[in-house]
Scaffold this motif. Structure first.
Motif, short mmCIF file in Angstrom:
data_model
loop_
_atom_site.label_atom_id
_atom_site.label_comp_id
_atom_site.label_asym_id
_atom_site.label_seq_id
_atom_site.Cartn_x
_atom_site.Cartn_y
_atom_site.Cartn_z
N HIS A 57 0.89 -1.16 0.00
CA HIS A 57 0.00 0.00 0.00
C HIS A 57 0.93 1.21 0.00
CE1 HIS A 57 -3.66 2.23 0.88
NE2 HIS A 57 -2.94 2.94 1.73
N VAL A 58 0.92 1.97 -1.09
CA VAL A 58 1.86 3.08 -1.26
C VAL A 58 1.09 4.39 -1.35
CG1 VAL A 58 3.66 4.04 -2.76
CG2 VAL A 58 3.43 1.56 -2.54
N VAL A 59 1.53 5.37 -0.56
CA VAL A 59 0.99 6.72 -0.69
C VAL A 59 2.14 7.59 -1.17
CG1 VAL A 59 -0.10 8.66 0.47
CG2 VAL A 59 -0.67 6.32 1.16
N PHE A 60 2.01 8.14 -2.37
CA PHE A 60 3.06 8.93 -2.99
C PHE A 60 2.48 10.28 -3.39
CE2 PHE A 60 5.65 10.05 -6.80
CZ PHE A 60 6.86 10.15 -6.18
N MET A 61 2.94 11.34 -2.72
CA MET A 61 2.48 12.70 -2.98
C MET A 61 0.95 12.80 -2.93
SD MET A 61 5.15 13.72 -5.95
CE MET A 61 5.76 15.33 -5.53
N GLY A 62 0.37 12.14 -1.94
CA GLY A 62 -1.08 12.20 -1.75
C GLY A 62 -1.88 11.21 -2.57
N VAL A 63 -1.25 10.46 -3.46
CA VAL A 63 -1.93 9.49 -4.30
C VAL A 63 -1.72 8.09 -3.71
CG1 VAL A 63 -2.06 8.47 -6.61
CG2 VAL A 63 -1.56 10.91 -6.35
N THR A 64 -2.80 7.34 -3.53
CA THR A 64 -2.72 5.99 -2.97
C THR A 64 -2.67 4.96 -4.10
OG1 THR A 64 -3.93 6.68 -1.01
CG2 THR A 64 -3.83 4.33 -1.45
N LEU A 65 -1.68 4.06 -4.02
CA LEU A 65 -1.49 3.01 -5.02
C LEU A 65 -1.32 1.67 -4.35
CD1 LEU A 65 1.35 4.83 -7.01
CD2 LEU A 65 -1.07 4.83 -7.61
N GLU A 66 -1.66 0.61 -5.07
CA GLU A 66 -1.34 -0.74 -4.64
C GLU A 66 -0.33 -1.30 -5.63
OE1 GLU A 66 -4.62 -3.33 -3.89
OE2 GLU A 66 -5.50 -1.96 -2.44
N VAL A 67 0.86 -1.65 -5.13
CA VAL A 67 1.95 -2.10 -5.99
C VAL A 67 2.29 -3.54 -5.62
CG1 VAL A 67 4.35 -1.68 -6.64
CG2 VAL A 67 2.84 0.24 -6.18
N ARG A 68 2.43 -4.40 -6.63
CA ARG A 68 2.75 -5.81 -6.44
C ARG A 68 4.21 -6.06 -6.84
NH1 ARG A 68 -0.41 -10.14 -5.99
NH2 ARG A 68 -2.23 -8.97 -6.65
N LEU A 69 4.95 -6.78 -5.98
CA LEU A 69 6.30 -7.23 -6.33
C LEU A 69 6.16 -8.51 -7.16
CD1 LEU A 69 7.34 -5.28 -4.09
CD2 LEU A 69 8.99 -7.04 -3.54
N ASP A 70 6.79 -8.53 -8.31
CA ASP A 70 6.75 -9.68 -9.21
C ASP A 70 8.13 -10.30 -9.33
OD1 ASP A 70 4.04 -9.22 -9.88
OD2 ASP A 70 4.64 -7.75 -11.39
N GLU A 71 8.17 -11.58 -9.53
CA GLU A 71 9.41 -12.30 -9.87
C GLU A 71 10.56 -11.97 -8.91
OE1 GLU A 71 10.25 -11.46 -13.95
OE2 GLU A 71 8.20 -11.86 -14.56
N LEU A 72 10.32 -12.09 -7.63
CA LEU A 72 11.35 -11.82 -6.63
C LEU A 72 12.40 -12.92 -6.64
CD1 LEU A 72 12.36 -10.10 -4.25
CD2 LEU A 72 10.83 -11.39 -2.77
N GLN A 73 13.67 -12.54 -6.79
CA GLN A 73 14.79 -13.48 -6.81
C GLN A 73 15.88 -12.94 -5.88
OE1 GLN A 73 16.21 -14.06 -10.79
NE2 GLN A 73 14.15 -14.20 -11.63
N ILE A 74 16.40 -13.82 -5.02
CA ILE A 74 17.46 -13.45 -4.10
C ILE A 74 18.54 -14.51 -4.16
CG2 ILE A 74 18.06 -12.97 -1.69
CD1 ILE A 74 15.13 -12.16 -1.25
N SER A 75 19.81 -14.09 -4.30
CA SER A 75 20.91 -15.05 -4.27
C SER A 75 22.09 -14.42 -3.55
CB SER A 75 21.31 -15.48 -5.68
OG SER A 75 21.76 -14.38 -6.44
N GLY A 76 22.86 -15.29 -2.87
CA GLY A 76 24.03 -14.80 -2.14
C GLY A 76 24.54 -15.86 -1.18
N THR A 77 25.52 -15.48 -0.39
CA THR A 77 26.10 -16.39 0.59
C THR A 77 25.52 -16.08 1.96
OG1 THR A 77 28.14 -16.53 -0.69
CG2 THR A 77 28.25 -17.21 1.61
N LEU A 78 24.85 -17.06 2.52
CA LEU A 78 24.20 -16.94 3.81
C LEU A 78 25.06 -17.63 4.86
CD1 LEU A 78 21.42 -15.87 4.81
CD2 LEU A 78 20.57 -18.19 4.54
N ARG A 79 25.41 -16.90 5.90
CA ARG A 79 26.22 -17.49 6.98
C ARG A 79 25.30 -17.93 8.11
NH1 ARG A 79 31.72 -14.96 8.29
NH2 ARG A 79 32.13 -16.27 6.50
N VAL A 80 25.46 -19.20 8.50
CA VAL A 80 24.70 -19.78 9.60
C VAL A 80 25.69 -20.14 10.69
CG1 VAL A 80 23.20 -21.67 10.32
CG2 VAL A 80 22.95 -20.69 8.04
#
Length: 135
Positions: A57-80
């Motif tokens: 739910h985004v409010v930008f300069m008084g305008v309300t928008l609904e924005v969807r994240l598409d095709e989310l990709q994450i890669s990297g080295t995770l330390r446990v």
């Protein structure tokens, strides 16, 4: 989150990481035998190309928008880090998880019910803010 210089406010309307599992590409034990009684450190090369449902739910300069994240990709080295080891299951009392370096994060943005490219500057600003937040 509210970012006042741009007059931008973000909040989650929907959030689900979906059903896709993290892909484990390789595992490397870090450290030497001297500290093996204190903790076990593993570096995991991971990649996640999931099917999330993330609607902002985004409010930008008084305008309300609904924005969807598409095709989310994450890669990297995770330390446990498994620390405070014990002889009783689960054999550790402390778990630390963090990326070693900033992960590679890729995603697309779409406007729910419209074309986000029609609103000049919104897609670029959101991409930068969300990219920094995820990375």
């Amino acid at each position: 989150a509210k970012i006042s210089p741009l007059g931008l406010s973000l909040s989650f309307k929907e959030f689900s990481l979906g059903t896709e599992a993290l892909s484990l590409l390789s595992v490397k034990k870090v450290g030497n035998a001297r500290n093996s009684h204190d903790e076990v450190v593993l570096d995991l090369d991971v990649r996640w190309c999931g099917n999330p449902t993330v609607v902002l739910h985004v409010v930008f300069m008084g305008v309300t928008l609904e924005v969807r994240l598409d095709e989310l990709q994450i890669s990297g080295t995770l330390r446990v880090v498994l620390a405070d080891l014990d002889d009783v299951l689960p054999c550790f009392h402390l778990l630390k998880v963090a990326f070693v370096e900033q992960p590679d994060v890729r995603f697309g943005l779409s406007l729910v019910g419209g074309d986000i490219d029609l609103i000049i500057g919104v897609k670029e600003a959101l991409t930068e803010i969300i990219g920094k937040g995820l990375g």
